[in-house]
Motif scaffolding. Structure first.
Motif, PDB file in Angstrom:
ATOM      1  N   GLY A 174       0.794  -1.212   0.000  1.00  0.00           N
ATOM      2  CA  GLY A 174       0.000   0.000   0.000  1.00  0.00           C
ATOM      3  C   GLY A 174       0.827   1.262   0.000  1.00  0.00           C
ATOM      4  N   ARG A 175       0.245   2.255  -0.637  1.00  0.00           N
ATOM      5  CA  ARG A 175       0.838   3.585  -0.687  1.00  0.00           C
ATOM      6  C   ARG A 175      -0.291   4.568  -0.950  1.00  0.00           C
ATOM      7  N   GLY A 176      -0.310   5.652  -0.233  1.00  0.00           N
ATOM      8  CA  GLY A 176      -1.296   6.696  -0.477  1.00  0.00           C
ATOM      9  C   GLY A 176      -2.731   6.270  -0.265  1.00  0.00           C
ATOM     10  N   GLY A 177      -2.986   5.370   0.688  1.00  0.00           N
ATOM     11  CA  GLY A 177      -4.348   4.946   0.986  1.00  0.00           C
ATOM     12  C   GLY A 177      -4.903   3.925   0.008  1.00  0.00           C
ATOM     13  N   ARG A 178      -4.065   3.385  -0.876  1.00  0.00           N
ATOM     14  CA  ARG A 178      -4.509   2.406  -1.864  1.00  0.00           C
ATOM     15  C   ARG A 178      -3.703   1.121  -1.672  1.00  0.00           C
ATOM     16  N   TRP A 179      -4.382  -0.008  -1.749  1.00  0.00           N
ATOM     17  CA  TRP A 179      -3.724  -1.299  -1.554  1.00  0.00           C
ATOM     18  C   TRP A 179      -3.791  -2.138  -2.814  1.00  0.00           C
ATOM     19  N   ASN A 180      -2.733  -2.884  -3.070  1.00  0.00           N
ATOM     20  CA  ASN A 180      -2.738  -3.939  -4.078  1.00  0.00           C
ATOM     21  C   ASN A 180      -2.736  -5.254  -3.319  1.00  0.00           C
ATOM     22  N   LEU A 181      -3.329  -6.277  -3.894  1.00  0.00           N
ATOM     23  CA  LEU A 181      -3.545  -7.519  -3.172  1.00  0.00           C
ATOM     24  C   LEU A 181      -3.031  -8.709  -3.964  1.00  0.00           C
ATOM     25  N   GLY A 182      -2.223  -9.530  -3.292  1.00  0.00           N
ATOM     26  CA  GLY A 182      -1.775 -10.801  -3.846  1.00  0.00           C
ATOM     27  C   GLY A 182      -2.347 -11.909  -2.978  1.00  0.00           C
ATOM     28  N   LEU A 183      -3.108 -12.814  -3.547  1.00  0.00           N
ATOM     29  CA  LEU A 183      -3.866 -13.789  -2.755  1.00  0.00           C
ATOM     30  C   LEU A 183      -3.227 -15.170  -2.697  1.00  0.00           C
ATOM     31  N   GLY A 184      -3.233 -15.749  -1.511  1.00  0.00           N
ATOM     32  CA  GLY A 184      -3.069 -17.163  -1.260  1.00  0.00           C
ATOM     33  C   GLY A 184      -1.848 -17.890  -1.776  1.00  0.00           C
ATOM     34  N   ARG A 185      -0.662 -17.292  -1.681  1.00  0.00           N
ATOM     35  CA  ARG A 185       0.548 -18.027  -2.058  1.00  0.00           C
ATOM     36  C   ARG A 185       0.847 -19.063  -0.971  1.00  0.00           C
ATOM     37  N   ARG A 186       1.062 -20.305  -1.389  1.00  0.00           N
ATOM     38  CA  ARG A 186       1.384 -21.374  -0.435  1.00  0.00           C
ATOM     39  C   ARG A 186       2.797 -21.203   0.081  1.00  0.00           C
ATOM     40  N   LEU A 187       2.977 -21.466   1.366  1.00  0.00           N
ATOM     41  CA  LEU A 187       4.318 -21.478   1.938  1.00  0.00           C
ATOM     42  C   LEU A 187       5.036 -22.735   1.481  1.00  0.00           C
ATOM     43  N   ASP A 188       6.277 -22.595   1.119  1.00  0.00           N
ATOM     44  CA  ASP A 188       7.063 -23.763   0.770  1.00  0.00           C
ATOM     45  C   ASP A 188       8.532 -23.462   1.016  1.00  0.00           C
ATOM     46  N   ARG A 189       9.279 -24.518   1.224  1.00  0.00           N
ATOM     47  CA  ARG A 189      10.728 -24.403   1.395  1.00  0.00           C
ATOM     48  C   ARG A 189      11.339 -24.245   0.019  1.00  0.00           C
ATOM     49  N   ARG A 190      12.140 -23.236  -0.154  1.00  0.00           N
ATOM     50  CA  ARG A 190      12.748 -23.025  -1.486  1.00  0.00           C
ATOM     51  C   ARG A 190      14.166 -23.447  -1.485  1.00  0.00           C
TER      52      ARG A 190
END
Length: 190
Positions: A174-190
């Motif tokens: 977020g910046r300036g009262g506006r948000w971008n959203l990225g949904l539901g990335r699974r946790l994994d060991r890289r």
């Protein structure tokens, strides 16, 4: 100035397996195994927070996070339904369950309405955006849904249209009262 918020949904507990309104129980054995398998997979953050539920705290510990308790990020208070299964409540109070699923202002269970939850989480997001950097928070799925509703400025009835799987990351920038959203990335060991 950009703020990045990473919301991590906790591993599953027995309440989820039983479709039970959370009674603040521990992680299931399967949930413990799964969270241990992805420990160490999250990036560093400037602020690390955890919802006060046992399941969120246990998930944070198993992920190796040193997190500050954040009562403002508690899941929705379910009042008299807490600890009961959905089938049990639907059998005893079918009209109330129907209202809960369709009316964001419903609080007939004696707890918090979904609109109040969304307002509370929206206030937290507004405050979080005042400070740049990365925030990492382990929170209940309903908190993730509420944050998405607020970030996208969609009506609260959209809450039930958002699925949040265990051990996924929802990212907001977020910046300036506006948000971008990225949904539901699974946790994994890289």
């Amino acid at each position: 100035m950009t703020t990045r918020v990473m919301l991590v949904s906790p591993a599953a507990g027995e309440a989820q397996r039983e479709v039970r309104f959370d009674d603040d129980g521990p992680l299931s054995e399967a949930g413990l195994r799964r969270v241990r398998a992805v420990a160490g997979s999250l990036p560093a953050a400037d602020r690390v927070l955890v919802s006060p539920s046992v399941r969120c705290r246990d998930t944070a510990v198993e992920l190796g996070l040193s997190a500050r308790s954040a009562p403002e990020l508690a899941g929705c208070a379910m009042g008299g339904w807490r600890g009961r299964t959905l089938d049990e409540v639907a059998g005893a109070e079918p009209a109330a369950v129907s209202a809960w699923l369709s009316d964001p202002d419903f609080d007939g269970h004696g707890g918090e309405s979904l609109r109040r939850l969304c307002d509370r989480i929206g206030d937290w997001l507004t405050a979080a955006a005042r400070e740049p950097g990365r925030v990492l928070a382990v929170v209940e799925p309903d908190v993730v849904r509420a944050a998405a509703v607020c970030a996208l400025s969609v009506p609260a009835v959209a809450f039930w249209r958002l699925d949040v799987a265990p051990l996924t990351v929802t990212e907001l920038s977020g910046r300036g009262g506006r948000w971008n959203l990225g949904l539901g990335r699974r946790l994994d060991r890289r």
